[in-house]
Write an enzyme that holds these catalytic residues in place. Sequence first.
Site, mmCIF file in Angstrom:
data_model
loop_
_atom_site.group_PDB
_atom_site.id
_atom_site.type_symbol
_atom_site.label_atom_id
_atom_site.label_comp_id
_atom_site.label_asym_id
_atom_site.label_seq_id
_atom_site.Cartn_x
_atom_site.Cartn_y
_atom_site.Cartn_z
ATOM 1 N N LYS A 196 -6.792 -36.806 -18.000
ATOM 2 C CA LYS A 196 -7.880 -35.873 -18.368
ATOM 3 C C LYS A 196 -9.196 -36.632 -17.850
ATOM 4 C CE LYS A 196 -6.399 -32.205 -20.327
ATOM 5 N NZ LYS A 196 -6.647 -30.734 -19.484
ATOM 6 N N TYR B 144 -2.019 -39.248 -21.158
ATOM 7 C CA TYR B 144 -2.658 -37.884 -21.416
ATOM 8 C C TYR B 144 -4.149 -38.068 -21.319
ATOM 9 C CZ TYR B 144 -4.431 -33.425 -23.177
ATOM 10 O OH TYR B 144 -5.244 -32.290 -23.411
ATOM 11 N N VAL C 102 -1.976 -29.420 -35.765
ATOM 12 C CA VAL C 102 -1.521 -29.456 -37.127
ATOM 13 C C VAL C 102 -1.820 -28.379 -37.894
ATOM 14 C CG1 VAL C 102 -3.965 -30.738 -37.575
ATOM 15 C CG2 VAL C 102 -1.874 -31.112 -38.909
ATOM 16 N N ALA D 275 -2.816 -27.143 -17.978
ATOM 17 C CA ALA D 275 -2.450 -28.723 -18.094
ATOM 18 C C ALA D 275 -1.012 -28.804 -18.713
ATOM 19 C CB ALA D 275 -3.571 -29.307 -19.074
#
Length: 305
Positions: A145, A141, A184, A75
């Site tokens: 999806k 995005y 993160v 992706a």
Amino acid sequence: MANLVTGGAGFIGANIVDKLIKNGEKTIVVDNLSRGSRENLNDEAEFYEIDIRDQQVLKNVFRKHEIEYVYHQAAQADAVLAQEEPAFDAETNIVGSLNILEMCVEYDVKKVVYASSAAVYGTPTELPLQEEHLAAPESPYGVSKLTLEYYLEIYKEQYDLDYAALRYANVYGPRQFAEGEGGVIAIFITRALNGSPLIVYGDGKQTRDFIYVDDVAEANLKAMTSNTNGVYNISCGKQTSLLKIISLLEDIFDKKLKTSYEAPRSGDIKHSCLNNNKAKNQLDWVPNFNLKKGLENTVKYYKNK
């Protein structure tokens, strides 16, 4: 008969490949290496450096190998890039994925397990989010999806192609790129190792549902062997703040970590958590790694790297 893992040189895909190989499964990897890495590749998998947008080259792989199952992980996964270049995002995540589905139909693939995302939900109206929650993505995005989930439904109805769409929460663990919102933890660990301050946008009280990559890979295998079709949240089902992540990392590093606070980023969702009961009940899957153990494994990986 073989398994095909698209994006199999990437963060999640490589972990799926390792599990398949360990189980003695013949495994083919397709990856354009835009985010994946050759060092992630399992030596026992057969690798093709291919972009899923190239239908003709992709066809050659399906023609050469008797592909029985497809784990579709490839992706365009950069949410910021998707915002800046939505056409490119759609070309990869929608058109490229449709190339995969067309090959699946043409070559009689039994089932596809697809990497979807919690981004399909948008801002939650209740927590933890269940699969029945309104899908209202707030980014290109998330739109791309969700679009593939709709296509999977259609291909099931029209061609009887079995599928499972796994809506991942915030996946973390070894091999993750140290960039982007989804990374993160990788960013924090990398900065901690470099002696740089951990940058927190906002007050750090925002929460996410962090799921270890090995548990995500196992969910993919469970979904493939299940006789059910549909969408499933793959998560721990727990909210964890960034401040808690920092506290756990300080325990692991056994020192106080420098932290810098900046203004909240526009568009960031304050809290996110996914209900995983459907995956537990229908896929016979449960997450095995608690956050402390997952973080310890991830820190060890980056230290060794």
